[in-house]
Write an enzyme that holds these catalytic residues in place. Structure first.
Site, PDB file in Angstrom:
ATOM      1  N   THR A   1      -1.745  36.602 -55.771  1.00 46.02           N
ATOM      2  CA  THR A   1      -2.622  35.459 -56.057  1.00 46.02           C
ATOM      3  C   THR A   1      -1.773  34.265 -56.493  1.00 46.02           C
ATOM      4  OG1 THR A   1      -4.158  37.140 -56.884  1.00 46.02           O
ATOM      5  CG2 THR A   1      -4.810  34.846 -57.172  1.00 46.02           C
TER       6      THR A   1
ATOM      7  N   ASP B   1      -1.772  32.659 -64.012  1.00 43.68           N
ATOM      8  CA  ASP B   1      -1.339  33.994 -63.584  1.00 43.68           C
ATOM      9  C   ASP B   1      -2.550  34.811 -63.128  1.00 43.68           C
ATOM     10  OD1 ASP B   1       0.265  36.170 -63.057  1.00 43.68           O
ATOM     11  OD2 ASP B   1       0.928  36.476 -65.121  1.00 43.68           O
TER      12      ASP B   1
ATOM     13  N   ALA C   1      -4.378  38.880 -62.503  1.00 45.34           N
ATOM     14  CA  ALA C   1      -4.640  40.049 -63.345  1.00 45.34           C
ATOM     15  C   ALA C   1      -4.986  41.227 -62.452  1.00 45.34           C
ATOM     16  CB  ALA C   1      -5.799  39.772 -64.298  1.00 45.34           C
ATOM     17  N   ASP C   2      -4.765  42.424 -62.981  1.00 44.81           N
ATOM     18  CA  ASP C   2      -5.182  43.626 -62.254  1.00 44.81           C
ATOM     19  C   ASP C   2      -6.628  43.978 -62.578  1.00 44.81           C
ATOM     20  OD1 ASP C   2      -2.618  44.218 -60.965  1.00 44.81           O
ATOM     21  OD2 ASP C   2      -1.934  44.406 -63.031  1.00 44.81           O
TER      22      ASP C   2
ATOM     23  N   GLU D   1       5.512  37.936 -68.587  1.00 45.02           N
ATOM     24  CA  GLU D   1       4.163  37.335 -68.527  1.00 45.02           C
ATOM     25  C   GLU D   1       3.574  37.211 -69.933  1.00 45.02           C
ATOM     26  OE1 GLU D   1       2.930  38.939 -64.084  1.00 45.02           O
ATOM     27  OE2 GLU D   1       2.204  40.032 -65.810  1.00 45.02           O
TER      28      GLU D   1
END
Ligand code: 5RP
Length: 218
Positions: free
Chosen positions: A31, A81, A83-84, A103
């Protein structure tokens, strides 16, 4: 829109939230790669970036953005950022790409954390995605035993060495009802460098790509 198109739409939506002329923080992952691509036309307006991985650093440099060491930067206004997993409180599981330590450091420094994600990442309860834990190599077995005591099933991410020279255990089988408490417990295990729960430093804004477009959640 498929997941990739949703990621791209969320990444491009982040551009409107960037500060004028400030240093930005840039995360890691597919992403974020869309976000870096979207930064290319703005390169002259971005004095510098701080990056969370060697991979993102290389991509940023390729489009002509200066990458600074965090120690020489006074302030980061915005960190972008992926994210999972992310819940409605904007607490996250991160580290699928192995960059969790840098991160978490950049997220701690930054004034605002903007998470960009496709709709599949929004969950009711964190823990379906195995929780990454970065560990000092000599402590791997010890840490794994402590993770079992916490109810998890740690799996060694074989062949992966982080940018910091450490290893990763992916912890399966955790249903994370209390992310704040679990993050603290994991931090207290000797040998753990960083765990991938971002509960104490959650995101401030989620740009969530979905079939209908990008939704903002705060
Ligand atoms: C890397 C991360 C990523 O943000 C996370 O894995 C999401 O990746 P992607 O954007 O490829 O789905 O935490 O350490």
């Amino acid at each position: 829109m498929n997941a990739d198109a949703q990621k791209k739409a969320a990444a491009e939506a982040a551009i409107a939230h960037l500060p004028r002329n400030g240093v930005i923080g840039v995360g890691t992952g597919s992403t974020v790669n869309y976000f870096i691509d979207a930064l290319a036309p703005l390169r002259d307006q971005i004095p510098a970036a701080v990056s969370s991985s060697e991979a993102s650093t290389e991509r940023l440099k390729r489009i002509g953005i200066t990458v600074e060491d965090l120690n020489s930067v006074a302030e980061i206004k915005v960190y972008v950022d992926g994210a999972d997993e992310i819940n409605k409180y904007l607490q996250m599981i991160k580290g699928g790409g192995g960059a969790l330590t840098r991160e978490k450091i950049i997220a701690a420094v930054s004034k605002q954390f903007i998470c960009i994600a496709d709709q599949s990442k929004l969950v009711g309860t964190l823990g379906e995605f195995p929780l990454p834990v970065e560990v000092i190599p000599m402590a791997r077995s010890y840490v794994a035993r402590q993770l079992v005591k916490l109810g998890g099933r740690p799996v060694y991410r074989e062949g992966v060495v982080t940018d910091n020279g450490n290893v990763i255990l992916d912890v399966h089988g955790l249903r994370i009802d209390e992310p704040l408490t679990l993050e603290e417990k994991l931090n207290n295990i000797v040998g753990v460098v960083t765990n991938g729960l971002f509960a104490h430093r959650a995101a401030d804004l989620l740009l969530l790509g979905g079939p209908e477009g990008v939704q903002e959640m705060r």
